[in-house]
Write a protein that holds these residues in place. Sequence first.
Motif, PDB file in Angstrom:
ATOM      1  N   VAL A 272       0.837  -1.204   0.000  1.00  0.00           N
ATOM      2  CA  VAL A 272       0.000   0.000   0.000  1.00  0.00           C
ATOM      3  C   VAL A 272       0.874   1.258   0.000  1.00  0.00           C
ATOM      4  O   VAL A 272       0.533   2.261  -0.632  1.00  0.00           O
ATOM      5  CB  VAL A 272      -0.957  -0.020   1.209  1.00  0.00           C
ATOM      6  CG1 VAL A 272      -1.699   1.307   1.349  1.00  0.00           C
ATOM      7  CG2 VAL A 272      -1.959  -1.161   1.058  1.00  0.00           C
ATOM      8  N   ARG A 275       1.745   1.684  -3.460  1.00  0.00           N
ATOM      9  CA  ARG A 275       0.547   2.116  -4.192  1.00  0.00           C
ATOM     10  C   ARG A 275       0.324   3.614  -4.039  1.00  0.00           C
ATOM     11  O   ARG A 275       0.026   4.314  -5.017  1.00  0.00           O
ATOM     12  CB  ARG A 275      -0.673   1.359  -3.658  1.00  0.00           C
ATOM     13  CG  ARG A 275      -1.993   1.712  -4.327  1.00  0.00           C
ATOM     14  CD  ARG A 275      -3.171   1.267  -3.469  1.00  0.00           C
ATOM     15  NE  ARG A 275      -3.326   2.084  -2.254  1.00  0.00           N
ATOM     16  CZ  ARG A 275      -4.199   1.830  -1.279  1.00  0.00           C
ATOM     17  NH1 ARG A 275      -4.980   0.759  -1.367  1.00  0.00           N
ATOM     18  NH2 ARG A 275      -4.283   2.632  -0.226  1.00  0.00           N
ATOM     19  N   ASP A 276       0.467   4.108  -2.814  1.00  0.00           N
ATOM     20  CA  ASP A 276       0.134   5.508  -2.532  1.00  0.00           C
ATOM     21  C   ASP A 276       1.280   6.468  -2.827  1.00  0.00           C
ATOM     22  O   ASP A 276       1.035   7.619  -3.194  1.00  0.00           O
ATOM     23  CB  ASP A 276      -0.264   5.652  -1.058  1.00  0.00           C
ATOM     24  CG  ASP A 276      -1.561   4.945  -0.737  1.00  0.00           C
ATOM     25  OD1 ASP A 276      -2.246   4.487  -1.693  1.00  0.00           O
ATOM     26  OD2 ASP A 276      -1.891   4.822   0.458  1.00  0.00           O
ATOM     27  N   PRO A 279       3.816   4.383  -7.113  1.00  0.00           N
ATOM     28  CA  PRO A 279       3.115   3.361  -7.907  1.00  0.00           C
ATOM     29  C   PRO A 279       3.993   2.699  -8.962  1.00  0.00           C
ATOM     30  O   PRO A 279       3.789   1.529  -9.298  1.00  0.00           O
ATOM     31  CB  PRO A 279       1.950   4.129  -8.538  1.00  0.00           C
ATOM     32  CG  PRO A 279       2.310   5.583  -8.413  1.00  0.00           C
ATOM     33  CD  PRO A 279       3.153   5.701  -7.201  1.00  0.00           C
ATOM     34  N   LEU A 282       5.608  -0.234  -7.318  1.00  0.00           N
ATOM     35  CA  LEU A 282       4.674  -1.348  -7.164  1.00  0.00           C
ATOM     36  C   LEU A 282       4.550  -2.127  -8.471  1.00  0.00           C
ATOM     37  O   LEU A 282       4.508  -3.363  -8.471  1.00  0.00           O
ATOM     38  CB  LEU A 282       3.305  -0.827  -6.721  1.00  0.00           C
ATOM     39  CG  LEU A 282       2.217  -1.892  -6.538  1.00  0.00           C
ATOM     40  CD1 LEU A 282       2.627  -2.923  -5.488  1.00  0.00           C
ATOM     41  CD2 LEU A 282       0.881  -1.243  -6.160  1.00  0.00           C
ATOM     42  N   LYS A 283       4.523  -1.413  -9.596  1.00  0.00           N
ATOM     43  CA  LYS A 283       4.424  -2.100 -10.894  1.00  0.00           C
ATOM     44  C   LYS A 283       5.671  -2.950 -11.145  1.00  0.00           C
ATOM     45  O   LYS A 283       5.586  -4.083 -11.645  1.00  0.00           O
ATOM     46  CB  LYS A 283       4.228  -1.096 -12.027  1.00  0.00           C
ATOM     47  CG  LYS A 283       3.983  -1.798 -13.371  1.00  0.00           C
ATOM     48  CD  LYS A 283       3.676  -0.811 -14.470  1.00  0.00           C
ATOM     49  CE  LYS A 283       3.221  -1.531 -15.738  1.00  0.00           C
ATOM     50  NZ  LYS A 283       4.051  -2.682 -16.127  1.00  0.00           N
ATOM     51  N   LYS A 358      -2.794  -8.347  -5.661  1.00  0.00           N
ATOM     52  CA  LYS A 358      -3.112  -7.093  -6.345  1.00  0.00           C
ATOM     53  C   LYS A 358      -4.499  -6.592  -5.949  1.00  0.00           C
ATOM     54  O   LYS A 358      -4.708  -5.393  -5.689  1.00  0.00           O
ATOM     55  CB  LYS A 358      -3.057  -7.293  -7.860  1.00  0.00           C
ATOM     56  CG  LYS A 358      -1.674  -7.390  -8.452  1.00  0.00           C
ATOM     57  CD  LYS A 358      -1.795  -7.570  -9.976  1.00  0.00           C
ATOM     58  CE  LYS A 358      -0.464  -7.605 -10.664  1.00  0.00           C
ATOM     59  NZ  LYS A 358      -0.607  -7.778 -12.127  1.00  0.00           N
ATOM     60  N   VAL A 361      -4.428  -5.207  -2.384  1.00  0.00           N
ATOM     61  CA  VAL A 361      -3.734  -3.911  -2.308  1.00  0.00           C
ATOM     62  C   VAL A 361      -4.631  -2.796  -2.834  1.00  0.00           C
ATOM     63  O   VAL A 361      -4.725  -1.707  -2.253  1.00  0.00           O
ATOM     64  CB  VAL A 361      -2.412  -3.963  -3.106  1.00  0.00           C
ATOM     65  CG1 VAL A 361      -1.780  -2.579  -3.204  1.00  0.00           C
ATOM     66  CG2 VAL A 361      -1.449  -4.950  -2.452  1.00  0.00           C
ATOM     67  N   GLU A 362      -5.323  -3.068  -3.926  1.00  0.00           N
ATOM     68  CA  GLU A 362      -6.203  -2.053  -4.509  1.00  0.00           C
ATOM     69  C   GLU A 362      -7.355  -1.699  -3.573  1.00  0.00           C
ATOM     70  O   GLU A 362      -7.758  -0.530  -3.472  1.00  0.00           O
ATOM     71  CB  GLU A 362      -6.747  -2.571  -5.844  1.00  0.00           C
ATOM     72  CG  GLU A 362      -7.587  -1.548  -6.592  1.00  0.00           C
ATOM     73  CD  GLU A 362      -8.056  -2.068  -7.940  1.00  0.00           C
ATOM     74  OE1 GLU A 362      -8.907  -1.401  -8.552  1.00  0.00           O
ATOM     75  OE2 GLU A 362      -7.583  -3.136  -8.368  1.00  0.00           O
TER      76      GLU A 362
END
Length: 371
Positions: A272, A275-276, A279, A282-283, A358, A361-362
Motif C-alpha cells: 500500500v 501504491r500511494d 506506484p 509497485l508495478k 493485487k 492492495v487495490e
Amino acid sequence: MQGMFTNLGRLLLASAACVLGAAALTFVVDPLQLFRPSRLMAAFYSDDTRVQNAGLIRSQPFDTAFMGTSLAIHFRQSDIDRALSVRSLKLAMTGSNSRQQAFVLEQAIDRGARRVIWEMDDFIFVDAAYIETDPYLSVDLYRGTARGIASYLFSAAMAKESLFALLRSIPPLREPLTRAAPYLPVKFALSDVDDIYALPRDFDVARGYNATKTLAAFAYITDPVRSRFLGEGYSLDAMVRHFECDAAGLIARHPGVTFDIYFPPYSILQFVAMRDASPETLKIVTDLTAVVASRLTQLPNVRLHDFRAIKAVTHDLDNYSDVIHHSPLVDAMVLKWLASGEYRVDPKAPLASLNELKAQVEAYRVPQPQP
C-alpha cells in the motif's frame, strides 16, 4: 650506527615473533572453525553472519540450507528441524543481495546440502557489486584460498577472539567470562549455534511487534520527504537479470537439490505504501513477481510458496514491527505452511496468488488513528 641496526633487527624479530605467535594462536583455537569443529574448547559463535557462515558451512553437520535476509534472520535452527524434519543450517544474512546469497548457497551445496529453503524477496535482486569485488563478503575466506586463510590467520581481530576463547577455556574463568561475553568487545559471544541472530527466548513479542509501530513505520516511509526511497535501486531489467543469473542459474546447476522458495508475508502496508507513494515501484514489484513465479514453477526441483496474500496474517498489523518484518509467531506459521504445502503456487496457475495480492492492495484502506 651498528648498535642502531642491531636494535632495529631485534625489533623486527620481536614483531615477527608476535605476528607469527598470534597467527599460531588463531590456527590452534580457530574461533571460526574453518579448519576443524571445536573440540578442545567450547565453541562460540558470532552474529556477524557474513563471516560466521564461512565457518558454519565447514564445521556443522547439515542436509538443508536456510537462506534469506532479515526477514528470515530470527528463525532458530531447532525450530526449522522440528517443523520440517531436516538438519538445517541457517545462513540468512541481513540486507543481503541475490549475488551474496547464491554464492553462500553454492558453498553449502558443495558441502552436502540436498535441500534449500530460500526466503526470496524482491529487494535482493537490486543491482549489486560483483561477488569477486564485494566489500562485505570475503569470497576467499569461503573458498579457503591462500589469501583467505592468510587474512584469517593474520587478523588482529581474530587473534583477540582466539585469546578470549582460550581464557574462557580455563575452568575458573569459564563461567564469569561466558556471562560477560555479550557485554565485552568480542564478536564470538554466543555459546549455542541456535542463538545466532535469534531473538532472546524471553523477548516481549507484543512490545516489539504491534500495530502502533507498523503504522508509524508506514507514515515514515510514505512521508513525501522520504517516499522516493521506496523505489531506490528498483529496475525491472536489472532485477530480472539478477534473478536469472543468481537464482535460476543456481537452481539449474544443481538439479539434484530440492529448492523450497517462498515469498515472505510482508504486511499489506508494504504494498500500500508503494501504491500511494511510488506506484511505479509497485508495478516493478508485481511485474518481477510475474516473471519469477512463472519461471520457478516450471523448474522440476523447485516448490514455490507465496505467503503475501494470507489476509488473516498480513492485514493483522500486530504481527509486524514495521511494514515488512514479522514476529516470531509468524515465523512459526511460515514453517507450518512450508511443511504442509498449503500455499504452494500451482504451476498451472502461477499468477493466482499475485492476482489475489493485487486485488487486496487495490481495495485496502489504511486505518486512521483513533482520536
